[in-house]
Structures are given as structure tokens and as C-alpha cells.
Design a protein around this motif. Structure first.
Motif, PDB file in Angstrom:
ATOM      1  N   ALA A  68       5.538  21.719 -17.074  1.00 56.65           N
ATOM      2  CA  ALA A  68       5.089  20.268 -16.387  1.00 56.65           C
ATOM      3  C   ALA A  68       4.147  19.899 -17.039  1.00 56.65           C
ATOM      4  CB  ALA A  68       4.553  20.690 -14.939  1.00 56.65           C
ATOM      5  N   ALA A  69       2.994  20.452 -17.582  1.00 60.21           N
ATOM      6  CA  ALA A  69       2.107  20.059 -18.470  1.00 60.21           C
ATOM      7  C   ALA A  69       2.613  19.330 -19.601  1.00 60.21           C
ATOM      8  CB  ALA A  69       0.939  21.002 -18.828  1.00 60.21           C
ATOM      9  N   ALA A  70       3.537  20.252 -20.451  1.00 55.10           N
ATOM     10  CA  ALA A  70       3.969  19.799 -21.429  1.00 55.10           C
ATOM     11  C   ALA A  70       4.746  18.416 -21.517  1.00 55.10           C
ATOM     12  CB  ALA A  70       4.844  20.822 -22.027  1.00 55.10           C
ATOM     13  N   ALA A  71       5.519  18.344 -20.256  1.00 57.33           N
ATOM     14  CA  ALA A  71       6.356  17.014 -20.151  1.00 57.33           C
ATOM     15  C   ALA A  71       5.295  15.959 -19.971  1.00 57.33           C
ATOM     16  CB  ALA A  71       7.183  17.180 -18.874  1.00 57.33           C
ATOM     17  N   LEU A  72       3.983  16.220 -19.320  1.00 59.94           N
ATOM     18  CA  LEU A  72       3.381  15.153 -18.925  1.00 59.94           C
ATOM     19  C   LEU A  72       2.617  14.695 -20.326  1.00 59.94           C
ATOM     20  CD1 LEU A  72       1.526  16.061 -15.709  1.00 59.94           C
ATOM     21  CD2 LEU A  72       3.325  14.424 -16.139  1.00 59.94           C
ATOM     22  N   VAL A  73       2.436  15.602 -21.249  1.00 58.21           N
ATOM     23  CA  VAL A  73       1.837  15.352 -22.595  1.00 58.21           C
ATOM     24  C   VAL A  73       2.707  14.737 -23.441  1.00 58.21           C
ATOM     25  CG1 VAL A  73       1.205  16.616 -24.687  1.00 58.21           C
ATOM     26  CG2 VAL A  73       0.252  17.505 -22.739  1.00 58.21           C
ATOM     27  N   VAL A  74       3.905  14.656 -23.234  1.00 56.71           N
ATOM     28  CA  VAL A  74       4.772  14.072 -24.190  1.00 56.71           C
ATOM     29  C   VAL A  74       5.075  12.501 -23.558  1.00 56.71           C
ATOM     30  CG1 VAL A  74       7.406  13.551 -24.800  1.00 56.71           C
ATOM     31  CG2 VAL A  74       6.120  16.011 -24.798  1.00 56.71           C
ATOM     32  N   ILE A  75       5.015  12.511 -22.124  1.00 54.42           N
ATOM     33  CA  ILE A  75       5.269  10.891 -21.552  1.00 54.42           C
ATOM     34  C   ILE A  75       4.012  10.112 -21.469  1.00 54.42           C
ATOM     35  CG2 ILE A  75       5.618  10.131 -19.597  1.00 54.42           C
ATOM     36  CD1 ILE A  75       7.393  12.561 -18.610  1.00 54.42           C
ATOM     37  N   GLN A  76       2.778  10.771 -21.410  1.00 52.62           N
ATOM     38  CA  GLN A  76       1.548  10.111 -21.364  1.00 52.62           C
ATOM     39  C   GLN A  76       1.333   9.195 -22.466  1.00 52.62           C
ATOM     40  OE1 GLN A  76      -1.665  10.644 -22.937  1.00 52.62           O
ATOM     41  NE2 GLN A  76      -2.521   8.973 -22.071  1.00 52.62           N
ATOM     42  N   PRO A  77       1.384   9.522 -23.764  1.00 52.07           N
ATOM     43  CA  PRO A  77       0.880   8.532 -25.091  1.00 52.07           C
ATOM     44  C   PRO A  77       2.331   7.548 -25.050  1.00 52.07           C
ATOM     45  CG  PRO A  77       1.808  10.877 -25.663  1.00 52.07           C
ATOM     46  CD  PRO A  77       1.502  10.870 -24.112  1.00 52.07           C
ATOM     47  N   ILE A  78       3.504   7.601 -24.713  1.00 49.46           N
ATOM     48  CA  ILE A  78       4.534   6.806 -24.915  1.00 49.46           C
ATOM     49  C   ILE A  78       4.095   5.678 -23.734  1.00 49.46           C
ATOM     50  CG2 ILE A  78       7.149   6.318 -24.257  1.00 49.46           C
ATOM     51  CD1 ILE A  78       7.430   9.267 -25.354  1.00 49.46           C
ATOM     52  N   LEU A  79       3.795   5.845 -22.888  1.00 48.16           N
ATOM     53  CA  LEU A  79       3.572   5.093 -21.619  1.00 48.16           C
ATOM     54  C   LEU A  79       2.245   4.169 -22.244  1.00 48.16           C
ATOM     55  CD1 LEU A  79       4.114   7.051 -18.246  1.00 48.16           C
ATOM     56  CD2 LEU A  79       5.650   5.232 -19.258  1.00 48.16           C
ATOM     57  N   TRP A  80       1.095   4.849 -22.609  1.00 49.68           N
ATOM     58  CA  TRP A  80       0.054   4.139 -22.966  1.00 49.68           C
ATOM     59  C   TRP A  80       0.420   3.355 -24.244  1.00 49.68           C
ATOM     60  CZ3 TRP A  80      -3.652   3.061 -26.618  1.00 49.68           C
ATOM     61  CH2 TRP A  80      -4.640   2.738 -26.295  1.00 49.68           C
ATOM     62  N   ALA A  81       1.056   3.781 -25.328  1.00 45.09           N
ATOM     63  CA  ALA A  81       1.398   2.936 -26.510  1.00 45.09           C
ATOM     64  C   ALA A  81       2.174   1.725 -26.044  1.00 45.09           C
ATOM     65  CB  ALA A  81       2.201   3.845 -27.383  1.00 45.09           C
ATOM     66  N   ASN A  82       3.089   1.756 -25.074  1.00 48.26           N
ATOM     67  CA  ASN A  82       3.941   0.686 -24.653  1.00 48.26           C
ATOM     68  C   ASN A  82       2.876  -0.274 -23.978  1.00 48.26           C
ATOM     69  OD1 ASN A  82       6.999   0.573 -24.989  1.00 48.26           O
ATOM     70  ND2 ASN A  82       6.493   2.922 -24.898  1.00 48.26           N
ATOM     71  N   GLY A  83       1.804   0.177 -22.929  1.00 47.40           N
ATOM     72  CA  GLY A  83       1.096  -0.720 -22.535  1.00 47.40           C
ATOM     73  C   GLY A  83       0.136  -1.427 -23.369  1.00 47.40           C
ATOM     74  N   PHE A  84      -0.429  -0.788 -24.324  1.00 44.70           N
ATOM     75  CA  PHE A  84      -1.367  -1.186 -25.284  1.00 44.70           C
ATOM     76  C   PHE A  84      -0.429  -2.240 -26.047  1.00 44.70           C
ATOM     77  CE2 PHE A  84      -2.910  -1.342 -29.469  1.00 44.70           C
ATOM     78  CZ  PHE A  84      -4.199  -1.447 -29.528  1.00 44.70           C
ATOM     79  N   ARG A  85       0.874  -2.102 -26.327  1.00 47.58           N
ATOM     80  CA  ARG A  85       1.590  -3.002 -27.193  1.00 47.58           C
ATOM     81  C   ARG A  85       1.714  -4.383 -26.499  1.00 47.58           C
ATOM     82  NH1 ARG A  85       7.974  -2.278 -28.955  1.00 47.58           N
ATOM     83  NH2 ARG A  85       8.324  -4.551 -30.117  1.00 47.58           N
ATOM     84  N   GLN A  86       2.026  -4.239 -25.116  1.00 47.38           N
ATOM     85  CA  GLN A  86       2.062  -5.479 -24.223  1.00 47.38           C
ATOM     86  C   GLN A  86       0.763  -6.388 -24.059  1.00 47.38           C
ATOM     87  OE1 GLN A  86       5.172  -6.446 -23.067  1.00 47.38           O
ATOM     88  NE2 GLN A  86       5.921  -4.333 -23.761  1.00 47.38           N
TER      89      GLN A  86
END
Length: 549
Positions: A68-86
């Protein structure tokens, strides 16, 4: 009767920037919220890994929580990068829109800007202020991201033990109570500091622009002394801003450390008393560590938002300037003879008209009326000039003066026409010495890397390249030698054949190529005819002879 539009305010400016980008902003907020909701639980999972995996020696639970921790570690930067891009995309769009709005307002406001905005302020508005105001949307998104992290983190800490949650919330309230007045003081001092920067920049521009004249009359030392005095005042204001900022930075770095100490101490007491597990203590310490960054980000982002608010206030002040000319006209097309009843000056539909006068200023004012830079009773083709749409007048009637600005850019960008047409205009203006360095030559701000004569000829070339229907030029060759001026007059007459051209000058060299001459005395047309006809007038002859000398 429709209600009057509400005056523009900094908040309305920010909302106006947000509306066309609302889809991206919503996506950005959602991505940031998702990033926050996946980052903070990672710390909570640390406690579960310790308690249910390591201490309980359960390989299955250890693997589940670790996955579960590994999944969150992978998902979190993807979401943050997309938000930063917007948010970054919206920020770039907003900065372009602000510069465009400022440019449009300055163009439409005309002379009304001179008494309201200094040259230094004009320099900073489209660069520093527009950048800071546009950045507000990114700062707001980052503030939201930090807020969600704080709320999710506080809830998870509360789930470990309510007392730890109370410590987090109480500490945040104390920080807000201390930081609030400091941010208010910072906003006030930044506003004063920015105003003085604009004033000092304007003073520096005046010194640089008139350095040769100042040195000639011994005024350069006086202006330099005044500049030093204003610099000292600005420096003191800078210290005041730095003082408020230093307290905020101290708060930003000290308060979170206090949080860590208190949460760790309370967590240790609770763990010793058996109220929380070892994993809970580890998670609480992890949360305390991450709250250092969260609390610091709150304060740091607030500083940026204060700077954006100060910049927005300055931009709004300019955007609220009303044009000095009413733009109520709607007529288009038409054209014909251009006439100024106040002076009696008329410009035929074609040919070169040369205005000869001992006083250039009244003739220049007549040209401003004919180009509709002043309200007047000017007539165009038998129709009042103010009945035409202002953009129609601007596109067909051009006023050329020595105050026209040369902006930073290559020679090709300055000319703004295809290269072949640019070379034709440059040749007509005898600006070949400038073009000999290539169309990639960089023309610096105000043409400061060119001589006075080169700047004047480049302005003329730029006006000729635009090929306006009517060109009104005030002393376009006052800074060139007699031979070059005679050559320019001949070439311009040929280049502008079939179009209306009026030149105000004290030089007789243009008269040899004029289709008609206009003799103005004290701002009124005294006589009209050919140069040869007007030479019969003794006073005209004396004026022409004096100009030739």
C-alpha cells in the motif's frame, strides 16, 4: 438602464484571470488534493508496518501495508506533477493576458497615463508586477495543497490519539495569530517599497536620457546627488521590508521545530503510558517532521500571496485609468482630405505637404489633433474625425514624432514587415548604415546602442514600412546632416507617391520636393501654395533663409 460596471479591484482581477481557466484550475485543485491525500497516509502506514508487520511478526500484514505504501509512493508524484502542470500553464497564460491588458490600456489611455504612471512604474509593471500577480494562481494552488496536507495529516494524527491532534491544531492557531499582523505589516511596507522603486527607476531613466544635456549645463552632479538621496530612502525602506520578512522567516523555521518537540514529547509520554503503540509513536514523529515543511509552506506561500496582492493593486491602478479620448465612434471606411479647423491646416488625399513654421510646437499640436491624439473638431473627408472608430483612425493615420519609442528586439522585429519591404523603407529613410549590420541586429531599449541620427532614421523607416494612408511627421530629420536630409526628402517623396504625407519642419530642404507648402504663424495657417509662390512673401523668405542658415 444597465447598471454601471463595478470598479476593478485586486480580487476581481484575480477572479477575471481565473474564469477562462476554470477547467484547468479545477483539475489542478483535484490533482493537488489527490497528491495530498496520498502523501500523508504514507506516514500513517509506517506505524501499521511497525505494529502489524514487524512487532506482530506477520509477513502477510507486512507485505500488504508495504505494498500500500509503495502504491501511494508511485501515485503521489504523478498527481502532484499533473497539478503543478495545470497551475503553471494558467500562470503563463495569466502573465501574457496581464501584459496584453496593460499594453492595451496604455495604448488606449494616451496622455492620461503621463500624469498617473511614472516611467519607472511603466518599466516594472509588465515585468515584475505582472509576473508576481500571475503567480498568485500557482501560489493559491500550492496553499491549497498544503492546506489539504495539513487537514489530512491532522485527522490521521488525531486517529493515533486525540491529544496529538489538539497539539497540532493549537500550534497552528498560535502560528496564525503571530503571523497575521506580521504579514499585514509586510504588505504595507512592500507597497511603499515598490512605489519608491518605480520613482527611482524613473529618475534614473531621466538621468540617462538627458545625460549629455545635463553634462553640458553642469547638472549631472546635481541629479546624481538627488539619485543618491532617493537611493538612501529606498535602502531604508528595504531594511523595513527585510525586518518584517526576517521575523516571518524566523517564525517559519522556529515554530515547526517547536511542534516537533511538543508532538514527540507528548507522543513519548503516551507511548510510555501504553496509550499509543510503538508504531503510533513512530508515525507521530514522522508527522511532526513533515509538519515542519507544511507549516513553513503555509507562511512562505502567504508571503508570496502578499507580494501578488501588492502587485495586483498596482496593476489595477493602471487598468482603472480612463482613456483621455472617447472611443464612441463607429464609422469605418471613407477618408479624404484631413482638416483641422482650429489651425486651418489641411492634408490632401495625396502628395507631400510641408509645413514651414518658426514654432514647431503649435504645428505638432495640430498634427496631434489630425491624428486624434487630442479631442478636436478635426474633419476627415467632410465627416467629424471623432465619428470614426479609434482603431480605424490609428490604422490609417500615423503620427511620427521624436518621442516614438524603440523597443528591444532585432531590426527585423522593429520593422515588422517582410524583409524586402523593410529594406525598401530603410533605403528611403537612409538608414542603410543600421541595416548594414544585418536584420538580426539587436536594437536595445530606446535604441540606446544607436546614435541620435540613427534612431531618428530608424523611426522614420519603421513608419514608412507601415505604409499608412496618411503620414504626419514632426521634424523627422532634425538630427541628420543637410546632405542626408536632402536625400531623405527626395526618397520619401518618391516612396510615398500617391499617399498623403505631411512634414512639419524648419528646414527648407524638404521644400524642394513638396507638392504644396503651408506657412504657419503662431499656430495658424497664414498662406498655402508652392514654395516658389510663397517666396514672394518677405517674412516667409526670411524664415526660409534663417532655416537654411
Amino acid at each position: 438602464m444597465p447598471p454601471e460596471p463595478r470598479p476593478l479591484t485586486p480580487m476581481r482581477l484575480f477572479l477575471r484571470q481565473a474564469r477562462p481557466n476554470r477547467t484547468r484550475l479545477v483539475l489542478g485543485f483535484l490533482f493537488y488534493a489527490g497528491a495530498s491525500c496520498t502523501s500523508m497516509p504514507q506516514l500513517w502506514i509506517v506505524g501499521k508496518v511497525i505494529d502489524e508487520g514487524l512487532i506482530a511478526r506477520s509477513t502477510r500484514d507486512f507485505a500488504i501495508w508495504l505494498a500500500a505504501a509503495a502504491a501511494l509512493v508511485v501515485i503521489q508524484p504523478i498527481l502532484w506533477a499533473n497539478g503543478f502542470r495545470q497551475f503553471s500553464t494558467v500562470e503563463a497564460r495569466n502573465q501574457r493576458a496581464l501584459v496584453r491588458d496593460l499594453t492595451d490600456r496604455l495604448n488606449r489611455s494616451g496622455a492620461a497615463v503621463r500624469d498617473r504612471v511614472s516611467a519607472g512604474e511603466l518599466l516594472n509593471l509588465p515585468s515584475e508586477d505582472a509576473r508576481r500577480a500571475a503567480r498568485a494562481v500557482s501560489d493559491a494552488g500550492f496553499f491549497f495543497n498544503t492546506l489539504v496536507m495539513f487537514l489530512v495529516g491532522s485527522a490521521l494524527v488525531w486517529s493515533i490519539h486525540p491529544l496529538l491532534g489538539v497539539v497540532i491544531v493549537s500550534g497552528s492557531m498560535v502560528t496564525a495569530i503571530i503571523a497575521g499582523p506580521l504579514l499585514g505589516r509586510l504588505q504595507s511596507r512592500q507597497s511603499d517599497y515598490r512605489a519608491r522603486i518605480g520613482d527611482l527607476s524613473a529618475h534614473a531613466a531621466d538621468i540617462v536620457g538627458g545625460l549629455r544635456v545635463l553634462r553640458g549645463i553642469g547638472g549631472d552632479l546635481l541629479f546624481a546627488a538627488r539619485y543618491r538621496e532617493r537611493s538612501d530612502v529606498l535602502r531604508r525602506k528595504g531594511y523595513e521590508v527585510a525586518g518584517a520578512s526576517s521575523w516571518i522567516y524566523a517564525l517559519r523555521h522556529s515554530m515547526p521545530i517547536v511542534f516537533v518537540a511538543i508532538i514527540t514529547w507528548v507522543g513519548a509520554l503516551l507511548a510510555a503510558g501504553g496509550a499509543i503503540t510503538i508504531g503510533g509513536l513512530a508515525a507521530a514523529f514522522s508527522f511532526a517532521t513533515i509538519f515542519i515543511a507544511v507549516s513553513g509552506n503555509f507562511i512562505g506561500t502567504s508571503q508570496y500571496l502578499v507580494a501578488a496582492w501588492v502587485a495586483a493593486k498596482r496593476i489595477v491602478r493602471v487598468l482603472r485609468i480612463e482613456p483621455d479620448l472617447a472611443d464612441a465612434g463607429t464609422a469605418r471606411g471613407g477618408g479624404g482630405e484631413l482638416r483641422d479647423p482650429e489651425s486651418g491646416l489641411a492634408v490632401p488625399v495625396s502628395g507631400l505637404t510641408v509645413v514651414v513654421t518658426a514654432e514647431t510646437a503649435p504645428a505638432a499640436e495640430a498634427c496631434e489633433r489630425l491624428a486624434r491624439y487630442r479631442d478636436s473638431e478635426a474633419v476627415w473627408g467632410g465627416r467629424p474625425l471623432d465619428e470614426y472608430a479609434l482603431d480605424e483612425v490609428r490604422s490609417r493615420i500615423m503620427l511620427l514624432t521624436d518621442e516614438d519609442h524603440l523597443f528591444t528586439g532585432t531590426l527585423a522585429e522593429t520593422m515588422r514587415v517582410p524583409e524586402a519591404e523593410a529594406h525598401q523603407a530603410i533605403e528611403a529613410a537612409c538608414a542603410d548604415d543600421v541595416a548594414s549590420q544585418g536584420m538580426d541586429l539587436v536594437v536595445e531599449e530606446g535604441g540606446r546602442n544607436l546614435s541620435g541620427g540613427q534612431r531618428q532614421r530608424l523611426r522614420l523607416a519603421r513608419a514608412l514600412a507601415a505604409r499608412p494612408e496618411t503620414l504626419l511627421a514632426v521634424e523627422p530629420t532634425s538630427a541628420v546632416d543637410a546632405h542626408t536630409e536632402s536625400l531623405i526628402a527626395a526618397r520619401v517623396a518618391g516612396f510615398r507617391a500617391g499617399r498623403a504625407t505631411l512634414v512639419v519642419t524648419t528646414s527648407p530642404l524638404w521644400l524642394a520636393h513638396a507638392d504644396r507648402a503651408v506657412w504657419m504663424v503662431e499656430g495658424k495657417v497664414h498662406a498655402v501654395g508652392t514654395h516658389a509662390d510663397l517666396l514672394a512673401e518677405a517674412d516667409y523668405r526670411r524664415l526660409a533663409s534663417h532655416s537654411a542658415d
